[in-house]
Design a protein around this motif. Structure first.
Motif, PDB file in Angstrom:
ATOM      1  N   ASN A 154       0.810  -1.232   0.000  1.00  0.00           N
ATOM      2  CA  ASN A 154       0.000   0.000   0.000  1.00  0.00           C
ATOM      3  C   ASN A 154       0.838   1.275   0.000  1.00  0.00           C
ATOM      4  OD1 ASN A 154       0.805  -0.187   2.625  1.00  0.00           O
ATOM      5  ND2 ASN A 154      -1.211   0.123   3.527  1.00  0.00           N
ATOM      6  N   ILE A 155       2.166   1.116   0.046  1.00  0.00           N
ATOM      7  CA  ILE A 155       3.068   2.251  -0.194  1.00  0.00           C
ATOM      8  C   ILE A 155       4.103   1.784  -1.219  1.00  0.00           C
ATOM      9  CG2 ILE A 155       4.885   3.738   0.769  1.00  0.00           C
ATOM     10  CD1 ILE A 155       2.420   4.595   2.081  1.00  0.00           C
ATOM     11  N   ILE A 156       4.204   2.539  -2.308  1.00  0.00           N
ATOM     12  CA  ILE A 156       5.215   2.242  -3.334  1.00  0.00           C
ATOM     13  C   ILE A 156       6.215   3.399  -3.347  1.00  0.00           C
ATOM     14  CG2 ILE A 156       5.627   1.753  -5.798  1.00  0.00           C
ATOM     15  CD1 ILE A 156       3.697  -0.278  -4.463  1.00  0.00           C
ATOM     16  N   LEU A 157       7.472   3.051  -3.383  1.00  0.00           N
ATOM     17  CA  LEU A 157       8.534   4.066  -3.459  1.00  0.00           C
ATOM     18  C   LEU A 157       9.215   3.931  -4.816  1.00  0.00           C
ATOM     19  CD1 LEU A 157      10.067   3.231   0.045  1.00  0.00           C
ATOM     20  CD2 LEU A 157       8.475   5.104  -0.479  1.00  0.00           C
ATOM     21  N   ALA A 158       9.408   5.040  -5.496  1.00  0.00           N
ATOM     22  CA  ALA A 158      10.079   4.980  -6.807  1.00  0.00           C
ATOM     23  C   ALA A 158      10.922   6.239  -6.964  1.00  0.00           C
ATOM     24  CB  ALA A 158       9.061   4.871  -7.938  1.00  0.00           C
ATOM     25  N   ALA A 159      12.230   6.054  -7.053  1.00  0.00           N
ATOM     26  CA  ALA A 159      13.139   7.196  -7.173  1.00  0.00           C
ATOM     27  C   ALA A 159      14.023   7.036  -8.396  1.00  0.00           C
ATOM     28  CB  ALA A 159      14.021   7.311  -5.920  1.00  0.00           C
ATOM     29  N   ASP A 160      14.060   8.074  -9.184  1.00  0.00           N
ATOM     30  CA  ASP A 160      14.894   8.106 -10.394  1.00  0.00           C
ATOM     31  C   ASP A 160      14.623   6.923 -11.312  1.00  0.00           C
ATOM     32  OD1 ASP A 160      16.466  10.244 -11.289  1.00  0.00           O
ATOM     33  OD2 ASP A 160      17.749  10.111  -9.538  1.00  0.00           O
ATOM     34  N   CYS A 161      13.349   6.594 -11.466  1.00  0.00           N
ATOM     35  CA  CYS A 161      12.961   5.520 -12.387  1.00  0.00           C
ATOM     36  C   CYS A 161      12.597   6.075 -13.757  1.00  0.00           C
ATOM     37  CB  CYS A 161      11.787   4.729 -11.800  1.00  0.00           C
ATOM     38  SG  CYS A 161      12.284   3.765 -10.359  1.00  0.00           S
ATOM     39  N   VAL A 162      12.603   7.403 -13.897  1.00  0.00           N
ATOM     40  CA  VAL A 162      12.307   8.025 -15.198  1.00  0.00           C
ATOM     41  C   VAL A 162      13.632   8.495 -15.779  1.00  0.00           C
ATOM     42  CG1 VAL A 162      11.167  10.006 -16.289  1.00  0.00           C
ATOM     43  CG2 VAL A 162      10.010   8.754 -14.469  1.00  0.00           C
ATOM     44  N   LEU A 171       7.121   0.836 -17.064  1.00  0.00           N
ATOM     45  CA  LEU A 171       6.970   1.362 -15.706  1.00  0.00           C
ATOM     46  C   LEU A 171       5.512   1.751 -15.453  1.00  0.00           C
ATOM     47  CD1 LEU A 171       8.145   2.371 -13.018  1.00  0.00           C
ATOM     48  CD2 LEU A 171       8.798   4.489 -14.171  1.00  0.00           C
ATOM     49  N   MET A 172       4.899   2.359 -16.456  1.00  0.00           N
ATOM     50  CA  MET A 172       3.497   2.766 -16.328  1.00  0.00           C
ATOM     51  C   MET A 172       2.609   1.545 -16.094  1.00  0.00           C
ATOM     52  SD  MET A 172       1.386   5.219 -16.263  1.00  0.00           S
ATOM     53  CE  MET A 172       2.312   6.609 -16.829  1.00  0.00           C
ATOM     54  N   LYS A 173       2.880   0.462 -16.822  1.00  0.00           N
ATOM     55  CA  LYS A 173       2.071  -0.755 -16.683  1.00  0.00           C
ATOM     56  C   LYS A 173       2.200  -1.307 -15.261  1.00  0.00           C
ATOM     57  CE  LYS A 173       0.274  -4.879 -18.175  1.00  0.00           C
ATOM     58  NZ  LYS A 173      -0.294  -5.347 -16.932  1.00  0.00           N
ATOM     59  N   ARG A 195      15.854  15.169 -19.561  1.00  0.00           N
ATOM     60  CA  ARG A 195      15.591  15.525 -20.963  1.00  0.00           C
ATOM     61  C   ARG A 195      14.095  15.784 -21.092  1.00  0.00           C
ATOM     62  NH1 ARG A 195      17.145  10.449 -20.123  1.00  0.00           N
ATOM     63  NH2 ARG A 195      19.344  10.827 -20.426  1.00  0.00           N
ATOM     64  N   ARG A 196      13.756  16.456 -22.180  1.00  0.00           N
ATOM     65  CA  ARG A 196      12.358  16.885 -22.349  1.00  0.00           C
ATOM     66  C   ARG A 196      11.393  15.708 -22.245  1.00  0.00           C
ATOM     67  NH1 ARG A 196      14.749  20.998 -25.510  1.00  0.00           N
ATOM     68  NH2 ARG A 196      15.226  19.538 -27.166  1.00  0.00           N
ATOM     69  N   ALA A 197      11.780  14.548 -22.787  1.00  0.00           N
ATOM     70  CA  ALA A 197      10.884  13.383 -22.825  1.00  0.00           C
ATOM     71  C   ALA A 197      10.454  12.947 -21.426  1.00  0.00           C
ATOM     72  CB  ALA A 197      11.570  12.230 -23.542  1.00  0.00           C
ATOM     73  N   ASP A 198      11.265  13.273 -20.406  1.00  0.00           N
ATOM     74  CA  ASP A 198      10.914  12.832 -19.046  1.00  0.00           C
ATOM     75  C   ASP A 198       9.555  13.382 -18.621  1.00  0.00           C
ATOM     76  OD1 ASP A 198      13.345  11.597 -19.090  1.00  0.00           O
ATOM     77  OD2 ASP A 198      14.342  13.007 -17.732  1.00  0.00           O
ATOM     78  N   MET A 199       9.217  14.595 -19.115  1.00  0.00           N
ATOM     79  CA  MET A 199       7.936  15.178 -18.723  1.00  0.00           C
ATOM     80  C   MET A 199       6.761  14.469 -19.412  1.00  0.00           C
ATOM     81  SD  MET A 199       9.217  16.902 -16.522  1.00  0.00           S
ATOM     82  CE  MET A 199       8.060  17.882 -15.598  1.00  0.00           C
ATOM     83  N   GLN A 200       7.057  13.712 -20.487  1.00  0.00           N
ATOM     84  CA  GLN A 200       5.997  12.928 -21.133  1.00  0.00           C
ATOM     85  C   GLN A 200       5.500  11.838 -20.185  1.00  0.00           C
ATOM     86  OE1 GLN A 200       4.550  13.700 -23.950  1.00  0.00           O
ATOM     87  NE2 GLN A 200       5.977  15.419 -24.072  1.00  0.00           N
ATOM     88  N   PHE A 201       6.429  11.334 -19.369  1.00  0.00           N
ATOM     89  CA  PHE A 201       6.008  10.307 -18.407  1.00  0.00           C
ATOM     90  C   PHE A 201       5.014  10.904 -17.411  1.00  0.00           C
ATOM     91  CE2 PHE A 201       6.002   7.817 -14.614  1.00  0.00           C
ATOM     92  CZ  PHE A 201       5.894   6.528 -15.114  1.00  0.00           C
ATOM     93  N   LEU A 202       5.326  12.120 -16.953  1.00  0.00           N
ATOM     94  CA  LEU A 202       4.444  12.769 -15.989  1.00  0.00           C
ATOM     95  C   LEU A 202       3.078  13.054 -16.616  1.00  0.00           C
ATOM     96  CD1 LEU A 202       4.442  13.847 -13.093  1.00  0.00           C
ATOM     97  CD2 LEU A 202       5.037  16.068 -14.027  1.00  0.00           C
ATOM     98  N   LYS A 203       3.088  13.440 -17.874  1.00  0.00           N
ATOM     99  CA  LYS A 203       1.841  13.713 -18.583  1.00  0.00           C
ATOM    100  C   LYS A 203       0.968  12.444 -18.637  1.00  0.00           C
ATOM    101  CE  LYS A 203       0.803  16.177 -22.796  1.00  0.00           C
ATOM    102  NZ  LYS A 203       1.333  16.568 -24.100  1.00  0.00           N
ATOM    103  N   ALA A 204       1.622  11.334 -18.955  1.00  0.00           N
ATOM    104  CA  ALA A 204       0.887  10.056 -19.023  1.00  0.00           C
ATOM    105  C   ALA A 204       0.379   9.675 -17.632  1.00  0.00           C
ATOM    106  CB  ALA A 204       1.795   8.971 -19.576  1.00  0.00           C
ATOM    107  N   ALA A 205       1.202   9.932 -16.606  1.00  0.00           N
ATOM    108  CA  ALA A 205       0.788   9.596 -15.236  1.00  0.00           C
ATOM    109  C   ALA A 205      -0.437  10.423 -14.838  1.00  0.00           C
ATOM    110  CB  ALA A 205       1.940   9.841 -14.267  1.00  0.00           C
ATOM    111  N   LYS A 206      -0.457  11.703 -15.262  1.00  0.00           N
ATOM    112  CA  LYS A 206      -1.591  12.573 -14.901  1.00  0.00           C
ATOM    113  C   LYS A 206      -2.882  12.088 -15.542  1.00  0.00           C
ATOM    114  CE  LYS A 206       0.784  16.774 -13.566  1.00  0.00           C
ATOM    115  NZ  LYS A 206       1.372  18.035 -13.947  1.00  0.00           N
TER     116      LYS A 206
END
Ligand SMILES: C[S@@+](CC[C@H](N)C(=O)[O-])C[C@H]1O[C@@H](n2cnc3c(N)ncnc32)[C@H](O)[C@@H]1O
Length: 236
Positions: A154-162, A171-173, A195-206
């Motif tokens: 019930n708690i997931i920790l993820a650091a520097d995985c992007v 990672l999203m799956k 790099r710019r693409a890293d923010m694409q991950f955040l967009k998908a997460a949102k």
């Protein structure tokens, strides 16, 4: 999917492969053991052996430092009773810090690819946390093991995985599977924009999750270094 991208053939470690969208990743260092007490937040320091022979997770990364300190400073109480799993743990900085600083009532899982298993286990033993912390293989994008499915973290920790665009859907799956497994789960997600693409991950997460920026008194400092700290939870 084996990610050997951080080994010597990686363009990101080649100084000639620098472009405007690319901030260099940490430099290779020789193997060593570091002790960290996070500005006195830990009574007994956590010991981390760093060794890049197994891959880039073998060294400390900036988001790991930020997330470990954040969890100690703000979440000790809830962590004590939580079922915690760390994704892409590398040497295990975040999970081991949490295990060292909180009296956990359930085992904490450090997870990564096969190449990192030995280092995770080494660091568990180095900190006297055998039994309290378990090293497991969890390849993003693959079905969760029966052990993890039954544990329902019930708690997931993820650091520097992007940091590696081809791994973003994997990672999203895995995040979706974990959030599906335990509807009340909270993912603490810290990353450095390189790099710019890293923010694409955040967009998908949102799109997929409830994404909330997390309060932290160090935010002005780590924001300046391009570090982001969020929680992901199930959309209402
Ligand atoms: C940049 S390191 C971060 C390590 C650690 N979390 C820290 O903050 O110091 C990213 C980690 O993700 C892991 N990783 C990369 N691709 C993965 C995948 N497909 N499945 C599981 N882990 C993966 C790597 O092995 C590595 O340990």
């Amino acid at each position: 999917m084996a990610d050997n991208r951080c080994r010597s053939s990686s363009p990101e470690f080649d100084p000639l492969a620098f472009d405007e969208g690319l901030t260099p990743l940490p430099e290779y260092k020789t193997a060593r053991t570091t002790a960290l007490d996070f500005s006195g937040l830990l009574d007994k320091p956590v010991k981390l052996h760093e060794d890049l022979k197994s891959g880039c997770g073998g060294q400390l990364w900036p988001a790991g430092m930020v997330l470990a300190k954040h969890m100690l400073r703000y979440h000790r109480d809830e962590l004590q009773r939580a079922r915690i799993l760390e994704l892409g743990a590398g040497g295990g900085i975040v999970g081991l810090t949490v295990a060292k600083g909180c009296s956990l009532s359930s085992p904490l899982y450090l997870t990564d690819q096969l190449e990192m298993e030995e280092l995770m286990q080494h660091n568990i033993t180095l900190n006297g946390l055998d039994g309290q912390v378990k090293a497991k293989i969890l390849n993003w994008g693959e079905p969760l093991s029966p052990e993890i499915a039954e544990y329902k973290p019930n708690i997931i920790l993820a650091a520097d995985c992007v940091y590696f665009e081809p791994a973003f859907p994997l990672l999203m799956k895995t995040l979706q599977d974990l959030i599906e497994l335990c509807p009340s789960v909270v993912v603490y997600f810290c990353f450095k924009k390189r790099r710019r693409a890293d923010m694409q991950f955040l967009k998908a997460a949102k799109k997929a999750f409830q994404v909330t920026e997390v309060e932290d008194e160090d935010r002005p400092v780590f924001s300046r270094e391009g570090l982001f700290l969020y929680t992901f939870s199930r959309k209402q």
